[in-house]
Scaffold this motif. Sequence first.
Motif, short mmCIF file in Angstrom:
data_model
loop_
_atom_site.label_atom_id
_atom_site.label_comp_id
_atom_site.label_asym_id
_atom_site.label_seq_id
_atom_site.Cartn_x
_atom_site.Cartn_y
_atom_site.Cartn_z
N ILE A 1 0.67 -1.45 0.16
CA ILE A 1 -0.15 0.59 0.34
C ILE A 1 0.96 1.51 0.46
CG2 ILE A 1 -1.79 1.38 1.08
CD1 ILE A 1 -2.50 -1.54 1.85
N VAL A 2 0.65 1.94 -0.96
CA VAL A 2 2.10 3.99 -1.17
C VAL A 2 0.68 5.07 -0.89
CG1 VAL A 2 3.40 4.38 -2.74
CG2 VAL A 2 3.12 2.16 -2.20
N ASP A 3 1.31 5.57 -0.51
CA ASP A 3 0.77 6.71 0.01
C ASP A 3 1.41 7.71 -1.04
OD1 ASP A 3 -0.25 8.61 1.89
OD2 ASP A 3 0.92 9.38 3.24
N THR A 4 1.17 8.93 -1.04
CA THR A 4 0.50 10.08 -2.12
C THR A 4 2.38 10.41 -2.16
OG1 THR A 4 -1.63 10.58 -1.62
CG2 THR A 4 -0.09 12.11 -2.60
N LEU B 1 1.62 -1.92 -7.05
CA LEU B 1 1.03 -1.05 -5.54
C LEU B 1 -0.34 -0.48 -5.13
CD1 LEU B 1 4.20 1.23 -6.19
CD2 LEU B 1 3.94 -0.61 -4.69
N LEU B 2 -0.70 -0.75 -4.04
CA LEU B 2 -2.08 -0.09 -4.01
C LEU B 2 -2.15 0.88 -3.23
CD1 LEU B 2 -3.18 -3.71 -2.77
CD2 LEU B 2 -4.37 -2.50 -4.97
N VAL B 3 -3.29 2.04 -3.64
CA VAL B 3 -3.25 3.24 -3.37
C VAL B 3 -5.24 2.80 -2.94
CG1 VAL B 3 -1.54 4.30 -4.96
CG2 VAL B 3 -3.91 4.64 -5.41
N PRO B 4 -5.12 3.61 -2.09
CA PRO B 4 -6.69 3.79 -1.78
C PRO B 4 -7.08 4.88 -2.75
CG PRO B 4 -5.33 3.87 0.12
CD PRO B 4 -4.73 3.83 -0.85
N GLN B 5 -8.71 5.36 -2.72
CA GLN B 5 -9.28 5.85 -4.10
C GLN B 5 -9.19 6.99 -3.04
OE1 GLN B 5 -11.26 5.81 -6.49
NE2 GLN B 5 -11.23 7.45 -6.49
N ARG B 6 -8.97 7.29 -1.94
CA ARG B 6 -8.35 8.61 -1.53
C ARG B 6 -7.16 9.47 -1.68
NH1 ARG B 6 -11.97 12.32 1.27
NH2 ARG B 6 -13.83 11.00 1.65
N VAL B 7 -6.29 8.59 -1.98
CA VAL B 7 -4.86 8.31 -2.07
C VAL B 7 -4.45 9.13 -4.18
CG1 VAL B 7 -2.58 7.29 -2.77
CG2 VAL B 7 -3.05 7.85 -0.98
N TYR B 8 -5.86 8.01 -4.64
CA TYR B 8 -5.49 8.65 -5.85
C TYR B 8 -6.36 9.82 -6.08
CZ TYR B 8 -6.87 7.78 -11.05
OH TYR B 8 -6.99 7.49 -11.93
N VAL C 1 5.25 11.92 -4.59
CA VAL C 1 5.51 13.29 -4.81
C VAL C 1 7.06 13.11 -4.64
CG1 VAL C 1 5.21 15.75 -3.22
CG2 VAL C 1 3.39 14.09 -3.56
N ARG C 2 7.35 13.24 -3.59
CA ARG C 2 8.78 12.48 -3.63
C ARG C 2 9.93 11.78 -4.53
NH1 ARG C 2 10.47 11.11 2.48
NH2 ARG C 2 9.56 13.52 2.95
N CYS C 3 9.09 11.12 -5.33
CA CYS C 3 9.70 10.70 -6.92
C CYS C 3 9.58 10.89 -7.92
CB CYS C 3 8.97 9.54 -7.33
SG CYS C 3 9.15 7.18 -6.24
N GLY C 4 9.16 12.34 -7.77
CA GLY C 4 8.71 12.72 -9.02
C GLY C 4 8.14 12.06 -9.89
#
Length: 175
Positions: A6-9, A37-44, A13-16
């Motif tokens: 699970i990956v956060d925003t 990598l899974l992202v919650p809808q809110r992260v998307y 952003v840090r990756c560019g």
Amino acid sequence: MTTAYIVDTGVFVRCGGPDNEKFQRLRRAVRQAGVILLVPQRVYEELGGDPTAEDYPSADIPYQAGFDEGWTVVAPALDYTNPKVSTVMDEARRFIANATDRNEDIIEKADTALIGLAAQLLDTGQADHIVLLTTDKPAGKAAETLLAQRGYGDQIEYRYASVGYLESITASEFR
């Protein structure tokens, strides 16, 4: 063992953008390891991937390559009727607010969604182990603490995605 990543925003952003070396290293590592990598809808939504989102409307998502190539996926919707999901999200908001000395009402919903998704995947048996990649230390600590309280202590791993971590990430991080 089924591991969900699970990956956060903040990681994206840090990756560019897709032309940045850190983004390319993450892409290579994930693809070589054969994970998603899974992202919650809110992260998307935070990433700008949902032009209809009220909080973060945008159709110009610089991280779309991961979604288009299939190594980043929007996770299934959170089941707020599941008490383990809704309770851990409420507790995560309080935990993060206390850790950062902020009012609960201003805690990002994406932060609690990360922890809610982890709880949901573990509770439903969709994953046996969760690796949470985030640049948000309070959210990472909340995930470890709150999920451990529910008996998932050995099934949750928080990894702080520092600049150095992203500059040296390899497929071995996902095996």
